[in-house]
Design a protein around this motif. Structure first.
Motif, PDB file in Angstrom:
ATOM      1  N   GLY A 210       0.805  -1.222   0.000  1.00 23.29           N
ATOM      2  CA  GLY A 210       0.000   0.000   0.000  1.00 23.29           C
ATOM      3  C   GLY A 210       0.830   1.259   0.000  1.00 23.29           C
ATOM      4  O   GLY A 210       2.066   1.243  -0.065  1.00 23.29           O
ATOM      5  N   SER A 211       0.148   2.382   0.082  1.00 25.24           N
ATOM      6  CA  SER A 211       0.769   3.698   0.048  1.00 25.24           C
ATOM      7  C   SER A 211       1.457   4.011   1.372  1.00 25.24           C
ATOM      8  O   SER A 211       0.953   3.683   2.451  1.00 25.24           O
ATOM      9  N   ASN A 212       2.607   4.689   1.277  1.00 25.33           N
ATOM     10  CA  ASN A 212       3.314   5.136   2.478  1.00 25.33           C
ATOM     11  C   ASN A 212       3.038   6.601   2.796  1.00 25.33           C
ATOM     12  O   ASN A 212       3.736   7.211   3.599  1.00 25.33           O
ATOM     13  N   LEU A 213       2.010   7.163   2.193  1.00 28.69           N
ATOM     14  CA  LEU A 213       1.620   8.533   2.516  1.00 28.69           C
ATOM     15  C   LEU A 213       1.058   8.599   3.932  1.00 28.69           C
ATOM     16  O   LEU A 213       0.166   7.827   4.282  1.00 28.69           O
ATOM     17  N   VAL A 214       1.548   9.540   4.729  1.00 28.48           N
ATOM     18  CA  VAL A 214       1.010   9.731   6.071  1.00 28.48           C
ATOM     19  C   VAL A 214       0.439  11.137   6.271  1.00 28.48           C
ATOM     20  O   VAL A 214      -0.115  11.426   7.333  1.00 28.48           O
ATOM     21  N   ALA A 215       0.544  11.988   5.267  1.00 30.11           N
ATOM     22  CA  ALA A 215      -0.121  13.296   5.332  1.00 30.11           C
ATOM     23  C   ALA A 215      -0.364  13.787   3.913  1.00 30.11           C
ATOM     24  O   ALA A 215       0.494  13.631   3.036  1.00 30.11           O
ATOM     25  N   TRP A 216      -1.541  14.359   3.714  1.00 26.29           N
ATOM     26  CA  TRP A 216      -1.877  14.902   2.401  1.00 26.29           C
ATOM     27  C   TRP A 216      -2.915  16.007   2.538  1.00 26.29           C
ATOM     28  O   TRP A 216      -3.539  16.169   3.589  1.00 26.29           O
ATOM     29  N   ALA A 217      -3.061  16.757   1.458  1.00 29.12           N
ATOM     30  CA  ALA A 217      -4.070  17.818   1.388  1.00 29.12           C
ATOM     31  C   ALA A 217      -5.018  17.514   0.247  1.00 29.12           C
ATOM     32  O   ALA A 217      -4.662  16.844  -0.727  1.00 29.12           O
ATOM     33  N   LYS A 218      -6.236  18.044   0.361  1.00 25.07           N
ATOM     34  CA  LYS A 218      -7.248  17.764  -0.645  1.00 25.07           C
ATOM     35  C   LYS A 218      -8.355  18.807  -0.541  1.00 25.07           C
ATOM     36  O   LYS A 218      -8.807  19.118   0.557  1.00 25.07           O
ATOM     37  N   PRO A 219      -8.819  19.345  -1.676  1.00 25.22           N
ATOM     38  CA  PRO A 219      -9.975  20.243  -1.599  1.00 25.22           C
ATOM     39  C   PRO A 219     -11.264  19.462  -1.351  1.00 25.22           C
ATOM     40  O   PRO A 219     -11.423  18.339  -1.824  1.00 25.22           O
ATOM     41  N   ILE A 220     -12.146  20.059  -0.561  1.00 17.44           N
ATOM     42  CA  ILE A 220     -13.508  19.533  -0.380  1.00 17.44           C
ATOM     43  C   ILE A 220     -14.439  20.683  -0.717  1.00 17.44           C
ATOM     44  O   ILE A 220     -14.553  21.633   0.061  1.00 17.44           O
ATOM     45  N   GLY A 221     -15.080  20.606  -1.870  1.00 20.50           N
ATOM     46  CA  GLY A 221     -15.918  21.713  -2.289  1.00 20.50           C
ATOM     47  C   GLY A 221     -15.091  22.973  -2.400  1.00 20.50           C
ATOM     48  O   GLY A 221     -14.046  23.001  -3.053  1.00 20.50           O
ATOM     49  N   ALA A 222     -15.501  24.023  -1.709  1.00 22.43           N
ATOM     50  CA  ALA A 222     -14.778  25.290  -1.723  1.00 22.43           C
ATOM     51  C   ALA A 222     -13.730  25.360  -0.620  1.00 22.43           C
ATOM     52  O   ALA A 222     -13.052  26.386  -0.479  1.00 22.43           O
ATOM     53  N   ALA A 223     -13.582  24.292   0.157  1.00 20.83           N
ATOM     54  CA  ALA A 223     -12.712  24.296   1.329  1.00 20.83           C
ATOM     55  C   ALA A 223     -11.475  23.431   1.094  1.00 20.83           C
ATOM     56  O   ALA A 223     -11.344  22.749   0.078  1.00 20.83           O
ATOM     57  N   GLN A 224     -10.580  23.451   2.095  1.00 19.15           N
ATOM     58  CA  GLN A 224      -9.383  22.627   2.062  1.00 19.15           C
ATOM     59  C   GLN A 224      -9.381  21.675   3.255  1.00 19.15           C
ATOM     60  O   GLN A 224      -9.785  22.034   4.364  1.00 19.15           O
ATOM     61  N   MET A 225      -8.912  20.440   3.014  1.00 19.12           N
ATOM     62  CA  MET A 225      -8.809  19.415   4.045  1.00 19.12           C
ATOM     63  C   MET A 225      -7.363  18.946   4.110  1.00 19.12           C
ATOM     64  O   MET A 225      -6.694  18.827   3.083  1.00 19.12           O
ATOM     65  N   VAL A 226      -6.883  18.675   5.314  1.00 18.99           N
ATOM     66  CA  VAL A 226      -5.580  18.043   5.511  1.00 18.99           C
ATOM     67  C   VAL A 226      -5.788  16.803   6.367  1.00 18.99           C
ATOM     68  O   VAL A 226      -6.426  16.874   7.420  1.00 18.99           O
ATOM     69  N   TYR A 227      -5.248  15.677   5.907  1.00 21.99           N
ATOM     70  CA  TYR A 227      -5.256  14.457   6.713  1.00 21.99           C
ATOM     71  C   TYR A 227      -3.839  14.165   7.186  1.00 21.99           C
ATOM     72  O   TYR A 227      -2.885  14.199   6.388  1.00 21.99           O
ATOM     73  N   CYS A 228      -3.678  13.858   8.466  1.00 21.19           N
ATOM     74  CA  CYS A 228      -2.405  13.429   9.045  1.00 21.19           C
ATOM     75  C   CYS A 228      -2.618  12.108   9.755  1.00 21.19           C
ATOM     76  O   CYS A 228      -3.484  12.009  10.638  1.00 21.19           O
ATOM     77  N   GLN A 229      -1.832  11.104   9.410  1.00 23.17           N
ATOM     78  CA  GLN A 229      -1.959   9.806  10.055  1.00 23.17           C
ATOM     79  C   GLN A 229      -1.380   9.815  11.467  1.00 23.17           C
ATOM     80  O   GLN A 229      -1.656   8.922  12.263  1.00 23.17           O
ATOM     81  N   PHE A 230      -0.623  10.846  11.810  1.00 22.82           N
ATOM     82  CA  PHE A 230      -0.070  10.958  13.148  1.00 22.82           C
ATOM     83  C   PHE A 230      -1.179  11.002  14.199  1.00 22.82           C
ATOM     84  O   PHE A 230      -2.239  11.549  13.954  1.00 22.82           O
ATOM     85  N   GLY A 231      -0.895  10.431  15.413  1.00 26.16           N
ATOM     86  CA  GLY A 231      -1.824  10.686  16.497  1.00 26.16           C
ATOM     87  C   GLY A 231      -2.311   9.512  17.305  1.00 26.16           C
ATOM     88  O   GLY A 231      -3.366   9.606  17.919  1.00 26.16           O
ATOM     89  N   ASP A 232      -1.554   8.426  17.402  1.00 28.00           N
ATOM     90  CA  ASP A 232      -2.073   7.275  18.140  1.00 28.00           C
ATOM     91  C   ASP A 232      -2.111   7.502  19.645  1.00 28.00           C
ATOM     92  O   ASP A 232      -2.979   6.962  20.322  1.00 28.00           O
ATOM     93  N   GLY A 233      -1.175   8.283  20.192  1.00 32.73           N
ATOM     94  CA  GLY A 233      -1.161   8.427  21.638  1.00 32.73           C
ATOM     95  C   GLY A 233      -0.226   9.502  22.133  1.00 32.73           C
ATOM     96  O   GLY A 233       0.297  10.306  21.349  1.00 32.73           O
TER      97      GLY A 233
END
Length: 261
Positions: A210-233
């Motif tokens: 699979g993909s080794n991406l752990v952070a990315w950005a993406k537009p949602i409609g007129a807005a912007q979204m950022v996903y970060c895989q960081f954060g287990d504890g």
């Protein structure tokens, strides 16, 4: 003028004290924090409409019991509220297990740019195996773009965190950070096996690489979204570079209101 941050959590366990300290580290925000099921109700009632920034650290839509998992979709009011927010240009940051949320609502994974599956199931019309997880992985994260979210972030930095082997829609996102880790089944464990009570088991689970991406950005409609895989504890919450990435992401998605990407 005070900046407002709406945080949603619940559906997945976490340590409340260290997470609160993490939120305090992210900047001068007036924070409102709701936990599911109240979070869903509050958003449906309009809580997300005017918040400057929004942080999803939730995994709603699941009930785990006796080795099984039941899934549910969000309320029509919740769906409409998020659609309204993103159409207005107000964005969001999604952390860690948020990628597994709302298994019965495909729009969620389309907005986010990927999907973590607790059970084998359809993703964009194709059947996929359940996703994989691996706790306490020591790895180096590597920047793969120049982007406002990455300002002040070193080109590589150490992370200790849980990683996921799941579905990432790479063609639809702007890659930001990759993990220097081999994303193959032998390095992960089956989520479906874990649900059935077989933790840390990858037998009879031929998941493709699979993909080794752990952070990315993406537009949602007129807005912007950022996903970060960081954060287990707590260890990840305390990582100063992770804090910088998430703080930058909140600022950038908040500033997207009223302007184009």
């Amino acid at each position: 003028m005070t900046k407002t941050l709406l945080v949603l959590s619940g559906g997945h366990p976490y340590e409340a004290g260290p997470f609160a300290a993490f939120l305090e580290s992210l900047g001068d925000w007036e924070v409102t924090h709701y936990v599911h099921p109240e979070a869903e109700e509050r958003v449906a009632a309009g809580a997300a409409d005017n918040a400057d920034a929004m942080l999803f650290y939730d995994m709603p839509g699941y009930t785990f019991a006796d080795g099984t998992v039941k899934t549910a979709a969000p309320s029509p009011g919740f769906k409409a509220a998020l659609e309204r927010r993103f159409a207005s240009g107000r964005g969001a940051v999604m952390l860690h297990h948020a990628i597994a949320g709302w298994a019965e609502w495909p729009q969620w994974s389309e907005w986010l740019g990927g999907r973590f599956l607790y059970q084998p199931g359809p993703v964009r019309g194709d059947m996929k195996l359940d996703s994989g997880y691996r706790h306490d992985v020591d790895y180096r994260a590597e920047l793969v773009a120049e982007h406002p979210v990455l300002v002040g972030v070193p080109a590589t930095f150490p992370v200790n965190d849980e990683l996921y082997l799941g579905e990432v829609f790479e063609d639809d996102v702007t890659p930001l950070i990759r993990a220097q880790h081999d994303y193959v089944a032998a390095n992960f464990y089956s989520a479906a096996h874990a649900v059935a009570g077989r933790m840390f088991d990858n037998s009879d689970w031929p998941h493709p690489p699979g993909s080794n991406l752990v952070a990315w950005a993406k537009p949602i409609g007129a807005a912007q979204m950022v996903y970060c895989q960081f954060g287990d504890g707590p260890h990840t919450y305390a990582n100063p570079v992770v804090r910088r990435v998430v703080a930058n992401a909140l600022e950038w998605t908040a500033q997207s209101y009223g302007r184009s990407a």
